[in-house]
Design an enzyme around this catalytic site. Sequence first.
Site, short mmCIF file in Angstrom:
data_model
loop_
_atom_site.label_atom_id
_atom_site.label_comp_id
_atom_site.label_asym_id
_atom_site.label_seq_id
_atom_site.Cartn_x
_atom_site.Cartn_y
_atom_site.Cartn_z
N ASP A 299 -4.92 -5.27 -9.09
CA ASP A 299 -4.14 -4.24 -9.78
C ASP A 299 -3.82 -4.67 -11.20
OD1 ASP A 299 -4.11 -2.83 -7.38
OD2 ASP A 299 -2.26 -3.79 -6.73
N GLU B 231 0.83 -1.21 0.00
CA GLU B 231 0.00 0.00 0.00
C GLU B 231 0.87 1.26 0.00
OE1 GLU B 231 -3.04 -0.15 -0.63
OE2 GLU B 231 -3.24 -2.31 -0.37
#
Length: 684
Positions: A536, A462
């Site tokens: 992603d 993150e």
Amino acid sequence: MANQKPKKKLDPKKPKFSAYWIYAAIIIIFLGLNLFGDGGFSEPAKTNPAEFKDYLSNGDIEKVEIINRNQARVYLTSEAKEKEIHKKNIEPGFLSTGDSPTYTFQFGDLQNFENDINEIKKENNLNTVVTYDTSSDVIGELFWALLPFILIIGVWIFIMRKMSSGAGGGAGGQIFNIGKSKAKLFDQNTDVKTSFKDVAGLEGAKEEVQEIVDFLKQPEKYTALGGKIPKGALLVGPPGTGKTLLAKAVAGEAKVPFFSLSGSDFVEMFVGVGASRVRDLFKQAKEKSPSIIFIDEIDAIGRARGKSNFSGSNDERENTLNQLLTEMDGFGTNTNVIVIAATNRADVLDKALMRAGRFDRQIYVDLPDLNERKEIFEVHLGPLKKVADELDTEFLAKQTPGFSGADIANVCNEAALIAARKGNKAVGKQDFLDAVDRIVGGLEKKNKIITPSEKKAIAFHEAGHATVSWMLEHAAPLVKVTIVPRGQSLGAAWYLPEERLIVRPEQMLDEMCAALGGRAAEKVIFNKISTGALSDLEKVTKQARAMVTIYGLNDAVGNITYYDSSGQSEYNFTKPYSEKTSELIDKEISNLIEEQYKRAIDLLEHNKDKLSQLAEILLDKEVIFKDDLEKIFGKRPFDKEIAETKPVKKKNSLPVENGQDIKSSDGKDTDEEGELTENDSVNK
């Protein structure tokens, strides 16, 4: 309409005639004849042959009446009626006459019975009269003879009444009304409180339908110049944008009969029912014209003909569509009936349905922009009883890009529930932010078991997203980063991007690079990669494929698009390009993704210390915000004010699809980059 004579009102005190009165009268007459036919309710007392012989020997019997050779009715003399033994059996009954039998009994063989009577008469020198008679229950026999006919006539009347009635009474009556329209009627007597004031935003769509309402109220204003009332209006837009709400507002404002139903109401398992319901619907609408018909989700019956009918058989939906086309614009069409329809699948509708003369106007209901979201928040904040004073609707509107009207209503409701769960006395700003996080990312799962090594990998993942997006000019500005599991994701990074009307290649490439920042961080720090970047990768693959095959943004492939806005390509079994072109497309997509991956790795290599510092703060706090990044990286040089304008519909545009919460092939939860973009589906 103004010159019509008022209808006479029925006197509410005067009872209405009903056919059931006739049935009740017949039953009462039948019961009366059975009860009063043989002397009313006065029934003779029961006795037996032994007692009869005693009474006969004593001279108490004046007459014996033998009925049907097996029953005797006994009439006493006047002197015998005064005896105590008989008094209790000769009390007068209801409607009884003086000449009625006192006793009755059954006997066996008639010859033996007659011999016994003659013997007793001879011994006692009696003059008792013996008579013979036959009796039959004429009414009872007639009733049993007519009973089958009565039942048949009763069933026939019941069926005819059900078939002629307008609506079926429950499941039993539905079979007789299978071809009747299921439209719900709203008129001036129906309490429809929704108006155009309740519809926030949608100014262009409201103008279009407002003109239809005005035409129905003041037709001479338009017909004086030779204008004609439009046949129909088609509301097109994503789910939750207010198409049905707009139709409800039309029902509340028009003050004319309004028929509302769904496209699936025409579909039935019986052949020919859909077309019959269309005919019945327009018949009712013409009888009450001027009127409006609203068909929600019209794509249920309006799909293009011949696309899905591979068997060549008779398609019920096609018959229904053909009937709808004829009713909307065919011979004998009544111009005082307006059809309003709503769909979010306009690409699959039949071209004959979309043409002018049927749906003259196609009204695009788009997702609300910043100003419209602000108005929608003000509408939905009204029902909340206690709202904090510091609540700013403009701030809430900025935090919810890409949200539809239904999503904003859900945010307000979730915020109220969260505030109540916390025990707050009013719904505050933080409650709304938590509600947005709850809707976009899912419910927090703080009790999810995560090992320290996994938690560290998630934190650097993150932090990689946050670092790369901070360094890129066109990447969306960060709102917050969390490693608290939420929904199916193990961590999330929240962004607040520009609401762009057009997207340039460099902007898409920066977004792809930021999306790959998580995997790049794992590679830089641990020299290992994991399955956590599945969402992603899905996101950047879709974006790269869109750049190459849809938007024509790749030099090798050129200015070519393989996107089919008509939707015909989904029924083709062949690709619109050759195998050689297919190889080129795959190669260019891979090159785009790998270039951005290497770019992300380079950025993180140059900022490795700051990346580690950010990850350590994230491991400690679990949630970090924009201020924490500014302390590490300094002020972001690319921040700028966003000048928001009204969205303009581009006919051949396709939104870039973003990542979704999904699971990897090995069943492990995947990480999500929780972007809030103007094209994101809110239910990620």
